[in-house]
Design a protein around this motif. Sequence first.
Motif, short mmCIF file in Angstrom:
data_model
loop_
_atom_site.label_atom_id
_atom_site.label_comp_id
_atom_site.label_asym_id
_atom_site.label_seq_id
_atom_site.Cartn_x
_atom_site.Cartn_y
_atom_site.Cartn_z
N ALA A 323 -17.50 17.19 -3.57
CA ALA A 323 -18.86 17.72 -3.47
C ALA A 323 -19.41 18.09 -4.83
CB ALA A 323 -18.86 18.95 -2.56
N GLY A 324 -20.57 17.53 -5.17
CA GLY A 324 -21.29 17.88 -6.37
C GLY A 324 -20.68 17.40 -7.66
N VAL A 325 -19.57 16.68 -7.59
CA VAL A 325 -18.87 16.27 -8.81
C VAL A 325 -18.78 14.75 -8.94
CG1 VAL A 325 -16.71 16.46 -10.13
CG2 VAL A 325 -17.55 18.42 -8.84
N MET A 326 -18.13 14.10 -7.96
CA MET A 326 -17.98 12.65 -8.04
C MET A 326 -17.68 12.08 -6.66
SD MET A 326 -15.56 10.29 -10.54
CE MET A 326 -16.47 10.74 -12.01
N GLY A 327 -18.21 10.88 -6.41
CA GLY A 327 -17.98 10.22 -5.14
C GLY A 327 -16.62 9.57 -5.07
N GLY A 328 -16.27 9.12 -3.88
CA GLY A 328 -15.00 8.43 -3.67
C GLY A 328 -15.15 6.94 -3.88
N LEU A 329 -14.06 6.30 -4.32
CA LEU A 329 -14.10 4.86 -4.60
C LEU A 329 -14.29 4.05 -3.33
CD1 LEU A 329 -13.74 2.70 -6.84
CD2 LEU A 329 -11.30 2.69 -6.30
N ASP A 330 -13.74 4.53 -2.21
CA ASP A 330 -13.76 3.73 -0.98
C ASP A 330 -15.14 3.60 -0.36
OD1 ASP A 330 -11.07 3.43 -1.27
OD2 ASP A 330 -10.53 5.03 0.12
N SER A 331 -16.07 4.48 -0.72
CA SER A 331 -17.39 4.47 -0.05
C SER A 331 -18.54 4.28 -1.03
CB SER A 331 -17.58 5.78 0.71
OG SER A 331 -17.51 6.89 -0.17
N HIS A 332 -18.27 3.78 -2.24
CA HIS A 332 -19.35 3.66 -3.22
C HIS A 332 -20.19 2.41 -2.96
CE1 HIS A 332 -16.73 0.69 -5.08
NE2 HIS A 332 -17.66 0.42 -5.98
N ILE A 333 -21.37 2.39 -3.56
CA ILE A 333 -22.32 1.29 -3.38
C ILE A 333 -21.83 0.06 -4.14
CG2 ILE A 333 -24.69 0.53 -3.76
CD1 ILE A 333 -24.42 2.70 -1.64
N THR A 334 -21.85 -1.08 -3.47
CA THR A 334 -21.49 -2.36 -4.10
C THR A 334 -22.61 -3.37 -3.84
OG1 THR A 334 -20.35 -3.20 -2.13
CG2 THR A 334 -19.04 -1.88 -3.68
N ASP A 335 -22.46 -4.57 -4.37
CA ASP A 335 -23.48 -5.61 -4.17
C ASP A 335 -23.58 -6.03 -2.71
OD1 ASP A 335 -23.97 -5.53 -6.84
OD2 ASP A 335 -22.82 -7.32 -7.35
N GLU A 336 -22.53 -5.73 -1.92
CA GLU A 336 -22.53 -6.12 -0.51
C GLU A 336 -23.11 -5.04 0.40
OE1 GLU A 336 -19.65 -6.48 -2.46
OE2 GLU A 336 -20.32 -8.54 -2.87
N THR A 337 -23.45 -3.89 -0.14
CA THR A 337 -23.97 -2.79 0.68
C THR A 337 -25.31 -3.19 1.32
OG1 THR A 337 -22.89 -1.13 -0.70
CG2 THR A 337 -24.74 -0.39 0.65
#
Length: 804
Positions: A323-337
């Motif tokens: 929270a408020g610091v950094m997102g997780g790798l498994d749910s980040h935005i990619t070109d396929e989103t």
Amino acid sequence: MNVSYKWLTEYVDLEGITPDELAEKMSRTGIEIEGVDYPSEGLKKIVVGHAVEVVDHPDSNHLHICQVDVGEEVLQIVCGAPNIAAGQKVIVALPGSRITGNKKIKKGKMRGVVSNGMICSLEELGYTDHVVPKKYAEGIYVLPNEAVPGEEVFSYLSMDDAILDMSITPNRADALSMRGTAYEVGAIYNKKVTFPELDYVEDPSEDIKQDMQVSVENPADTPIYSIQIIKDVTVKESPLWLQTKLMNAGIRPVNNIVDITNYILLEYGQPLHAFDYDKLGSKEIYVRRAKAEEKIVTLDEEERTLSPENIVITNGEKPIALAGVMGGLDSHITDETVTVALEAALFDPISIRKTAKALNLRSESSARFEKGINLATVQEAGKQAAAWMAELAGGRIVSGIAEARSVEAKDVTVSITLEKINHALGTELSEDEVTSIFDQLGFDASISNGTFAVIIPPRRWDIAIEADLIEEVARIYGYDNLPSTLPISASHPGYLNEKQRLTRHTKHFLEGSGLSQAISYVLTTPEKAAAFSMRESDRIQLEMPMSEDHSTLRMSLLSGLLDDLSYNIAHHNQNVALYENGRVFYTSSEQTLPIEEEHVAGALTGSLQQADWQGKEQRIDFFVIKGILEEMFAAYGLVEPITFVQRTDLPLLHPGRTAAIMLGDEMIGFAGQLHPSVAKERDLKETYVFEFNFQAIVNAEKHATIYQPVPKYPGMSRDIALMVDETVSNKQIVEVIKENGGKYLTAVHLFDVYQGENIETGKKSLAYTLSYLNPTATLVEEEVSKAFDKVQSALVEQVQAEIR
């Protein structure tokens, strides 16, 4: 924070105000501008080019020969960028141009082929590598198709801008955004601030309740948490205007979705996070504290081990973001989103700070959560981001917002009187003038009976008390306009109090005697802290010491001085004489705080005076330090006498060369030789030390200082030599002489001590000079002889002296 001058003009009319003038004005009103940077400064003859033809260089496996249309002509340029291709709009430095670092571009040959200029990357225009889009990190930057060949490139890249480097103090976190800065500039120049209307359109065919539910474990950790869903997005490169705004602010463009969240961060100061909805693994968001040893892989591809002080965003089961610091790798935005779950939230600042510090993950988002954000624009910022995603990524905004909220943005009313404002600032402002200042700041204010009721909007959460309002009035009125006045007070001559006077005298005397001042740590080891202590006391230890060597408050100054002595000896300085004036600390069951006592101590070894043509070497011994102390104590003018009494029970000192320092009947210190075994442990040779309670000297009664004229009558002296038992001390003999010497005896001086050949074993020979003076008349020989005879008789009777 980097603030774009051009971006600022979208919200505030700055016509006629240069960037440098704006920077100067802002610095004088409370927000320091560390500098103004003009990105295009020093660059010239850099234009848009159209790569008409690109062929491989015949003598190189990586160079390309390009025919580039630069408007009025087509130039041949050799380029080594791996991403150069025909049809691209590129950045061209013409022959005679200047690029970053004041480097001049000339016509030349590369592998035998003529090159008329240079196709540039962003780094060659002065951009740092951490803001260049990854797509162009290893090559040239490609401009949009609408760029016109031959035109200067600066307007396309927003390099015709001015960047203000703002130094924001923690109390002005409201200025950590373009909107907050716009309000500040509007208040300074009394300009109206306008923002574009929000163009937010939801798709009514779908309801977010079908896609997402939000809940939080503890509302204190997460007062606001909301999710919006944007479907059918196309992840691609952001438009050039968005990229350049981010790069000028020091942020690397990634893709249109991520860039929009960063844009909103800069515009509103509201951190957002975009999840790939299809990767969440559930239709639930649950915000809670992390479990002990729980794991998450963050966007930097590092596995983090969490603790219960970390707030995490979960899909109901496992963490998907810090929270408020950094997102997780498994749910980040990619070109396929294709579907974005957009988070807008408010988190506990203390927890965010602890998490960022513990995991070494400082970011623009965490900095803003730590310092505070505007409660009134949390949802507005999220809607604006969703609207941009619909426009720039072709998405559809699902109807509704999934939200958990326990706080609402409210105005705060602070009251203050006109009299208090004028008294604090030394001004004579009228009600209308102060009301006008509040109006400039965007605060609604009403006045009744000289008291202002000022309504503070949520965007200025730093204002809560009267002092805050006074500061705002001073800023806008102008610190330069405040009257300069000197305080009016009675003139009092400076003087030293008794303790200061004695302290100064003591330092001057000891330094005049050949000692140098040392300053030691008050914290030491438990063993050293208790050594040489002059009273019973428990050790006073710190709860969280920096190290074991600095864990306990000292109860004596000598441990530190002996450390200094050892250091000097180890560095081949054999003659060392040090003193220290400082506090020692004792504890008592009757007091909650330690007892602080002022002490003076010294440590000497080697020689105080070197042998030279004028005299012999003077080695330091017990009588040297005793003489220094006697002279110093005599200058204090104490009513009660200072005496030295032999002591054999001080374990760290030599039993035959140690004396207690007595003030009347009270022991206030000691002087003597360091015990040989202790000296050996510290690699010291024969060493002498002293320490006394200086506070006792300060508190002691003293004689008044009375100045007397120099006697005009001559004095007389008599010498006496006597043999006594070696157990008889000089102190005993001097006391007998003074008791029987008569009223004209002024001084007794021991000038010789002898034991050895022609002296009976167990005996010693002492020789004294007795000085006599009558301040009112000339002494008569009979008067002195009579007094001298009485002294001789008393010595024979009381100490069994043999007169020689």
